[in-house]
Design a protein around this motif. Structure first.
Motif, PDB file in Angstrom:
ATOM      1  N   THR A 115      -5.160 -14.792  -9.338  1.00  0.00           N
ATOM      2  CA  THR A 115      -5.638 -14.066 -10.512  1.00  0.00           C
ATOM      3  C   THR A 115      -6.048 -12.652 -10.122  1.00  0.00           C
ATOM      4  N   MET A 116      -6.810 -12.538  -9.023  1.00  0.00           N
ATOM      5  CA  MET A 116      -7.230 -11.203  -8.591  1.00  0.00           C
ATOM      6  C   MET A 116      -6.034 -10.317  -8.288  1.00  0.00           C
ATOM      7  N   LYS A 117      -5.039 -10.870  -7.609  1.00  0.00           N
ATOM      8  CA  LYS A 117      -3.862 -10.064  -7.269  1.00  0.00           C
ATOM      9  C   LYS A 117      -3.179  -9.557  -8.539  1.00  0.00           C
ATOM     10  N   SER A 118      -3.147 -10.393  -9.568  1.00  0.00           N
ATOM     11  CA  SER A 118      -2.524  -9.975 -10.836  1.00  0.00           C
ATOM     12  C   SER A 118      -3.374  -8.941 -11.568  1.00  0.00           C
ATOM     13  N   LYS A 119      -4.637  -8.809 -11.207  1.00  0.00           N
ATOM     14  CA  LYS A 119      -5.556  -7.865 -11.858  1.00  0.00           C
ATOM     15  C   LYS A 119      -5.700  -6.551 -11.090  1.00  0.00           C
ATOM     16  N   ILE A 120      -4.969  -6.381  -9.996  1.00  0.00           N
ATOM     17  CA  ILE A 120      -5.031  -5.118  -9.253  1.00  0.00           C
ATOM     18  C   ILE A 120      -4.373  -4.030 -10.106  1.00  0.00           C
ATOM     19  N   ILE A 121      -5.123  -2.954 -10.348  1.00  0.00           N
ATOM     20  CA  ILE A 121      -4.594  -1.889 -11.208  1.00  0.00           C
ATOM     21  C   ILE A 121      -4.019  -0.722 -10.416  1.00  0.00           C
ATOM     22  N   ASP A 122      -4.349  -0.644  -9.140  1.00  0.00           N
ATOM     23  CA  ASP A 122      -3.811   0.448  -8.333  1.00  0.00           C
ATOM     24  C   ASP A 122      -3.785   0.018  -6.865  1.00  0.00           C
ATOM     25  N   PHE A 123      -2.586  -0.120  -6.335  1.00  0.00           N
ATOM     26  CA  PHE A 123      -2.424  -0.505  -4.930  1.00  0.00           C
ATOM     27  C   PHE A 123      -2.582   0.691  -3.994  1.00  0.00           C
ATOM     28  N   SER A 124      -2.624   1.879  -4.548  1.00  0.00           N
ATOM     29  CA  SER A 124      -2.761   3.102  -3.750  1.00  0.00           C
ATOM     30  C   SER A 124      -3.619   4.105  -4.521  1.00  0.00           C
ATOM     31  N   PRO A 125      -4.938   3.873  -4.598  1.00  0.00           N
ATOM     32  CA  PRO A 125      -5.790   4.681  -5.461  1.00  0.00           C
ATOM     33  C   PRO A 125      -6.151   6.071  -4.951  1.00  0.00           C
ATOM     34  N   PHE A 126      -5.941   6.340  -3.672  1.00  0.00           N
ATOM     35  CA  PHE A 126      -6.409   7.595  -3.100  1.00  0.00           C
ATOM     36  C   PHE A 126      -5.325   8.657  -3.033  1.00  0.00           C
ATOM     37  N   ASP A 127      -5.655   9.859  -3.499  1.00  0.00           N
ATOM     38  CA  ASP A 127      -4.797  11.020  -3.287  1.00  0.00           C
ATOM     39  C   ASP A 127      -5.000  11.538  -1.875  1.00  0.00           C
ATOM     40  N   GLU A 128      -6.259  11.568  -1.451  1.00  0.00           N
ATOM     41  CA  GLU A 128      -6.608  12.061  -0.122  1.00  0.00           C
ATOM     42  C   GLU A 128      -7.781  11.241   0.398  1.00  0.00           C
ATOM     43  N   LEU A 129      -7.769  10.971   1.694  1.00  0.00           N
ATOM     44  CA  LEU A 129      -8.827  10.197   2.342  1.00  0.00           C
ATOM     45  C   LEU A 129      -8.968  10.733   3.762  1.00  0.00           C
ATOM     46  N   TYR A 130     -10.115  11.351   4.051  1.00  0.00           N
ATOM     47  CA  TYR A 130     -10.319  11.996   5.345  1.00  0.00           C
ATOM     48  C   TYR A 130     -11.514  11.409   6.076  1.00  0.00           C
ATOM     49  N   ASN A 131     -11.373  11.270   7.384  1.00  0.00           N
ATOM     50  CA  ASN A 131     -12.492  10.896   8.246  1.00  0.00           C
ATOM     51  C   ASN A 131     -12.909  12.160   8.982  1.00  0.00           C
TER      52      ASN A 131
END
Length: 160
Positions: A115-131
Motif C-alpha cells: 500500500t505504501m509503495k502505491s502511495k509514493i507520490i515522488d520517487f525523486s523529490p529533490f532538484d538539488e541535495l548538497y552535503n
C-alpha cells in the motif's frame, strides 16, 4: 535492533521538504553533524517521508503512525531561493507518500508495504541535495549558508 534503527531513520526523514520557518536566533547550525542543504521539486512539507531503495525496488524504512508527532519540531529551516537546511537526515533515498502527516498519524497501524509503495507520490523529490560537510567557518550560520546559495558557490559542494 531493527526497530530502533527504523525509529531513528524515520525520525530523521520525517520532514524532508517543509516550508516552515524558524527564527534565526534560535537555530544553531553548529549542533548539526553535517550541513545538508536541498531544494525539492514541489512542497512536500505535509507529506510523510520514507526511505525507498530503487536498487531493490522496495521500501527500506518508514515511520510508525505514532512516531509522526514526535518529530514536528525537526522541520527544515527555510533558506534563500527555495533551499532548505535539513535537521533530520534526508538523503537521495527519501521519497514522499501521498498521506499527509495528520492522516498518517491518525492511522491505527502503518499501511502494508504494498500500500505504501502505491502511495509514493515522488520517487525523486529533490532538484538539488548538497552535503556541505561538518559546520565550519563557511557554513556555520544561516547567513553564511544563504551567501553560498546567493553567490552560486553552493554548487561547488558535494552533490548527493
Amino acid at each position: 535492533m531493527r526497530a530502533l534503527i527504523y525509529i531513528i531513520t524515520c525520525g530523521l526523514l520525517l520532514f524532508g521538504c517543509s516550508s516552515t520557518k524558524t527564527a534565526v536566533s534560535t537555530f544553531n547550525v553548529m549542533d548539526l553533524k553535517n550541513v545538508i542543504v536541498y531544494k525539492c521539486k514541489k512542497d512536500y512539507s505535509n507529506n510523510v517521508p520514507i526511505m525507498y531503495s530503487e536498487k531493490i525496488g522496495s521500501i527500506t524504512s518508514y515511520p510508525a503512525p505514532s512516531d509522526v508527532q514526535r518529530f514536528l519540531d525537526l522541520k527544515p529551516f527555510e533558506l534563500s531561493n527555495g533551499y532548505f537546511l535539513d535537521q533530520i537526515g534526508v538523503n537521495p533515498s527519501t521519497v514522499y507518500l501521498e498521506y499527509t502527516l495528520k492522516e498518517y498519524s491518525e492511522l491505527d497501524e502503518a499501511p502494508t508495504l504494498e500500500t505504501m509503495k502505491s502511495k509514493i507520490i515522488d520517487f525523486s523529490p529533490f532538484d538539488e541535495l548538497y552535503n556541505l560537510g561538518q559546520p565550519n567557518e563557511q557554513n556555520n550560520t544561516i547567513e553564511k549558508i544563504n551567501e553560498l546559495i546567493k553567490s552560486g558557490e553552493i554548487k561547488t559542494y558535494r552533490k548527493i
